[in-house]
Design a protein around this motif. Structure first.
Motif, PDB file in Angstrom:
ATOM      1  N   GLN A 168      32.072  -8.123  28.687  1.00 52.06           N
ATOM      2  CA  GLN A 168      32.470  -9.413  29.242  1.00 52.06           C
ATOM      3  C   GLN A 168      33.357 -10.185  28.276  1.00 52.06           C
ATOM      4  O   GLN A 168      34.353 -10.794  28.669  1.00 52.06           O
ATOM      5  N   GLU A 169      33.024 -10.139  26.989  1.00 49.68           N
ATOM      6  CA  GLU A 169      33.832 -10.851  25.997  1.00 49.68           C
ATOM      7  C   GLU A 169      35.200 -10.213  25.828  1.00 49.68           C
ATOM      8  O   GLU A 169      36.201 -10.903  25.622  1.00 49.68           O
ATOM      9  N   MET A 170      35.271  -8.879  25.942  1.00 50.38           N
ATOM     10  CA  MET A 170      36.565  -8.202  25.798  1.00 50.38           C
ATOM     11  C   MET A 170      37.492  -8.493  26.966  1.00 50.38           C
ATOM     12  O   MET A 170      38.693  -8.699  26.776  1.00 50.38           O
ATOM     13  N   LEU A 171      36.942  -8.512  28.185  1.00 44.94           N
ATOM     14  CA  LEU A 171      37.774  -8.714  29.366  1.00 44.94           C
ATOM     15  C   LEU A 171      37.958 -10.190  29.704  1.00 44.94           C
ATOM     16  O   LEU A 171      38.912 -10.556  30.407  1.00 44.94           O
ATOM     17  N   GLY A 172      37.040 -11.041  29.254  1.00 41.34           N
ATOM     18  CA  GLY A 172      37.158 -12.461  29.529  1.00 41.34           C
ATOM     19  C   GLY A 172      37.013 -12.810  30.995  1.00 41.34           C
ATOM     20  O   GLY A 172      37.662 -13.750  31.475  1.00 41.34           O
ATOM     21  N   LEU A 173      36.156 -12.071  31.717  1.00 43.37           N
ATOM     22  CA  LEU A 173      35.962 -12.295  33.143  1.00 43.37           C
ATOM     23  C   LEU A 173      34.483 -12.491  33.449  1.00 43.37           C
ATOM     24  O   LEU A 173      33.618 -11.978  32.728  1.00 43.37           O
ATOM     25  N   PRO A 174      34.162 -13.212  34.524  1.00 43.81           N
ATOM     26  CA  PRO A 174      32.755 -13.393  34.894  1.00 43.81           C
ATOM     27  C   PRO A 174      32.115 -12.069  35.320  1.00 43.81           C
ATOM     28  O   PRO A 174      32.779 -11.184  35.854  1.00 43.81           O
ATOM     29  N   LEU A 175      30.830 -11.970  35.096  1.00 42.98           N
ATOM     30  CA  LEU A 175      30.085 -10.735  35.319  1.00 42.98           C
ATOM     31  C   LEU A 175      29.340 -10.814  36.646  1.00 42.98           C
ATOM     32  O   LEU A 175      28.506 -11.695  36.858  1.00 42.98           O
ATOM     33  N   LEU A 176      29.643  -9.876  37.540  1.00 46.83           N
ATOM     34  CA  LEU A 176      28.973  -9.835  38.844  1.00 46.83           C
ATOM     35  C   LEU A 176      27.704  -8.997  38.794  1.00 46.83           C
ATOM     36  O   LEU A 176      26.722  -9.309  39.473  1.00 46.83           O
ATOM     37  N   GLY A 177      27.712  -7.921  38.024  1.00 50.08           N
ATOM     38  CA  GLY A 177      26.533  -7.068  37.985  1.00 50.08           C
ATOM     39  C   GLY A 177      26.599  -6.049  36.870  1.00 50.08           C
ATOM     40  O   GLY A 177      27.676  -5.722  36.368  1.00 50.08           O
TER      41      GLY A 177
ATOM     42  N   GLU B 117      22.142  -4.326  44.771  1.00 48.38           N
ATOM     43  CA  GLU B 117      21.713  -5.337  45.732  1.00 48.38           C
ATOM     44  C   GLU B 117      21.828  -6.743  45.137  1.00 48.38           C
ATOM     45  O   GLU B 117      22.226  -7.693  45.807  1.00 48.38           O
ATOM     46  N   GLN B 118      21.488  -6.870  43.876  1.00 45.15           N
ATOM     47  CA  GLN B 118      21.649  -8.158  43.207  1.00 45.15           C
ATOM     48  C   GLN B 118      23.123  -8.558  43.125  1.00 45.15           C
ATOM     49  O   GLN B 118      23.484  -9.736  43.314  1.00 45.15           O
ATOM     50  N   ALA B 119      23.987  -7.585  42.849  1.00 43.67           N
ATOM     51  CA  ALA B 119      25.423  -7.861  42.789  1.00 43.67           C
ATOM     52  C   ALA B 119      25.942  -8.320  44.151  1.00 43.67           C
ATOM     53  O   ALA B 119      26.788  -9.224  44.237  1.00 43.67           O
ATOM     54  N   ALA B 120      25.436  -7.708  45.230  1.00 49.91           N
ATOM     55  CA  ALA B 120      25.844  -8.115  46.574  1.00 49.91           C
ATOM     56  C   ALA B 120      25.417  -9.552  46.859  1.00 49.91           C
ATOM     57  O   ALA B 120      26.171 -10.334  47.459  1.00 49.91           O
ATOM     58  N   TRP B 121      24.219  -9.900  46.424  1.00 46.63           N
ATOM     59  CA  TRP B 121      23.738 -11.270  46.611  1.00 46.63           C
ATOM     60  C   TRP B 121      24.651 -12.260  45.893  1.00 46.63           C
ATOM     61  O   TRP B 121      25.035 -13.287  46.443  1.00 46.63           O
ATOM     62  N   ARG B 122      25.004 -11.939  44.647  1.00 47.06           N
ATOM     63  CA  ARG B 122      25.880 -12.835  43.892  1.00 47.06           C
ATOM     64  C   ARG B 122      27.262 -12.933  44.546  1.00 47.06           C
ATOM     65  O   ARG B 122      27.883 -13.995  44.541  1.00 47.06           O
ATOM     66  N   LEU B 123      27.732 -11.809  45.095  1.00 47.80           N
ATOM     67  CA  LEU B 123      29.024 -11.820  45.776  1.00 47.80           C
ATOM     68  C   LEU B 123      28.996 -12.774  46.960  1.00 47.80           C
ATOM     69  O   LEU B 123      29.949 -13.530  47.180  1.00 47.80           O
ATOM     70  N   VAL B 124      27.921 -12.753  47.723  1.00 46.96           N
ATOM     71  CA  VAL B 124      27.800 -13.632  48.884  1.00 46.96           C
ATOM     72  C   VAL B 124      27.843 -15.090  48.464  1.00 46.96           C
ATOM     73  O   VAL B 124      28.562 -15.911  49.057  1.00 46.96           O
ATOM     74  N   GLU B 125      27.094 -15.428  47.433  1.00 53.71           N
ATOM     75  CA  GLU B 125      26.956 -16.828  47.034  1.00 53.71           C
ATOM     76  C   GLU B 125      28.031 -17.284  46.050  1.00 53.71           C
ATOM     77  O   GLU B 125      28.030 -18.438  45.622  1.00 53.71           O
ATOM     78  N   GLY B 126      28.948 -16.385  45.669  1.00 56.13           N
ATOM     79  CA  GLY B 126      29.968 -16.758  44.701  1.00 56.13           C
ATOM     80  C   GLY B 126      29.387 -17.012  43.332  1.00 56.13           C
ATOM     81  O   GLY B 126      29.916 -17.808  42.547  1.00 56.13           O
ATOM     82  N   ASP B 127      28.302 -16.304  43.021  1.00 53.10           N
ATOM     83  CA  ASP B 127      27.573 -16.518  41.784  1.00 53.10           C
ATOM     84  C   ASP B 127      27.940 -15.433  40.772  1.00 53.10           C
ATOM     85  O   ASP B 127      28.577 -14.429  41.098  1.00 53.10           O
ATOM     86  N   THR B 128      27.541 -15.638  39.535  1.00 50.55           N
ATOM     87  CA  THR B 128      27.724 -14.637  38.486  1.00 50.55           C
ATOM     88  C   THR B 128      26.442 -14.559  37.675  1.00 50.55           C
ATOM     89  O   THR B 128      25.529 -15.375  37.824  1.00 50.55           O
ATOM     90  N   MET B 129      26.379 -13.564  36.786  1.00 52.23           N
ATOM     91  CA  MET B 129      25.226 -13.433  35.905  1.00 52.23           C
ATOM     92  C   MET B 129      25.662 -13.681  34.471  1.00 52.23           C
ATOM     93  O   MET B 129      26.859 -13.639  34.150  1.00 52.23           O
ATOM     94  N   THR B 130      24.702 -13.941  33.624  1.00 50.50           N
ATOM     95  CA  THR B 130      24.974 -14.201  32.214  1.00 50.50           C
ATOM     96  C   THR B 130      24.443 -13.042  31.385  1.00 50.50           C
ATOM     97  O   THR B 130      23.243 -12.749  31.412  1.00 50.50           O
TER      98      THR B 130
END
Length: 312
Positions: free
Chosen positions: A235-244, A276-289
């Motif tokens: 995540q730090e190398m790409l500088g993008l939010p993490l979906l899963g 499945e968790q990644a799909a949930w985050r995709l629906v809600e426009g969420d990301t993980m840390t």
């Protein structure tokens, strides 16, 4: 949505008596709220081949459909399509998008409905070992996606997932043209990351600003031994939010050979739950840390299993 943890073997055993249609109740206490204005068009890409784009597309499609959303998946790899195999629909592809544009069939005839989910459809661009017409480019696939959005006005599609071919040539340019969002699939190795970084730049140049990453085939033992980059490093190398974050899982190969998405396994596999968790985050426009292993070790364990080491 609070992130979920991978189940221990004992929990998986307790879930083994549940049918796959009821598994979401075991991992989710509510239905996700759809973020953004549907239909949402998402391209799943990577640059480097073999990192799991098609596997991610199949499992995200099945997860979204099981959550009750209307999904159309497009296999945009004209010469080397595989999405139909992973969904178990290879024997039912009689018409493709090429046939639609040549006048041999209607668009609704080229859509293959999944027998497990009435709200999941597959569209292939062309048949194996056949070439798309030279005129088939960015404008053509954009027209195709626009037609899918208006195909059923009373019951419109909510997600259009595009499985992008590997590389950054004409097939890539064509596949990303109609997309508003992108999921960048990578593995935690330097070759995949260099290609992913290049693709992220091309997506941004094309006007796609909503880009999230999925880190695939992660092994906790190698990360602990510092033989593999962690999701936090990626995540730090790409500088993008993490979906899963998807763990290495032998069930991926077994489900591929069966033609059944991993998320339908009963009992659920760790990688299936992660998708499945990644799909949930995709629906809600969420990301993980993502968190460092040292930080995860210092924190009180709210969960158990592999996933507690990599995200919250």
């Amino acid at each position: 949505m609070p992130p979920l943890v991978f189940p221990s073997p004992s929990l998986s055993t307790n879930l083994s008596s549940l049918h796959h249609s009821t598994i979401p109740c075991a991992t989710h206490s509510r239905r996700p709220h759809l973020s953004g204005d549907p239909p949402r068009t998402v391209v799943i890409t990577s640059g480097k081949g073999g990192v799991g784009k098609t596997t991610a597309t199949a499992n995200l499609s099945a997860s979204l459909a099981r959550l009750g959303f209307r999904v159309t998946s497009i296999d945009a790899d004209a010469g080397l399509r595989n999405l139909d195999l992973l969904l178990g629909l290879e024997n039912r592809v009689h018409f493709t998008a090429s046939d639609v544009f040549s006048g041999e069939c209607r668009l609704d005839q080229a859509l293959i409905r999944d027998r497990r989910f009435n709200n999941l459809h597959l569209l292939c661009l062309s048949k194996p070992r056949s070439k798309l017409p030279l005129s088939f480019g960015s404008k053509t696939i954009t027209y195709l996606v626009d037609a899918l959005k208006t195909l059923e006005p009373d019951n419109p599609v909510q997600f259009i997932l595009i499985d992008c071919p590997a590389g950054v040539d004409a097939g890539f340019v064509t596949a990303i043209a109609p997309a508003d969002e992108a999921i960048l699939v990578t593995t935690p190795d330097i070759t995949a990351l260099r290609d992913a970084d290049r693709v992220a730049g091309l997506l941004e140049c094309d006007g796609i600003k909503d880009i999230k990453i999925v880190v695939n085939r992660v092994r906790a033992d190698l990360v602990r031994g510092e033989d593999m980059m962690s999701p936090l490093d990626v995540q730090e190398m790409l500088g993008l939010p993490l979906l899963g974050v998807i763990p290495e899982d032998a069930e991926v190969i077994r489900s591929t050979n069966r033609g059944s998405p991993l998320v339908l396994n009963d009992p659920p596999a760790p990688a299936g739950i992660a998708f499945e968790q990644a799909a949930w985050r995709l629906v809600e426009g969420d990301t993980m840390t993502a968190v460092a292993l040292e930080e995860a070790d210092r924190q009180p364990k709210k969960g158990f299993g592999w996933f507690s080491f990599f995200g919250r």
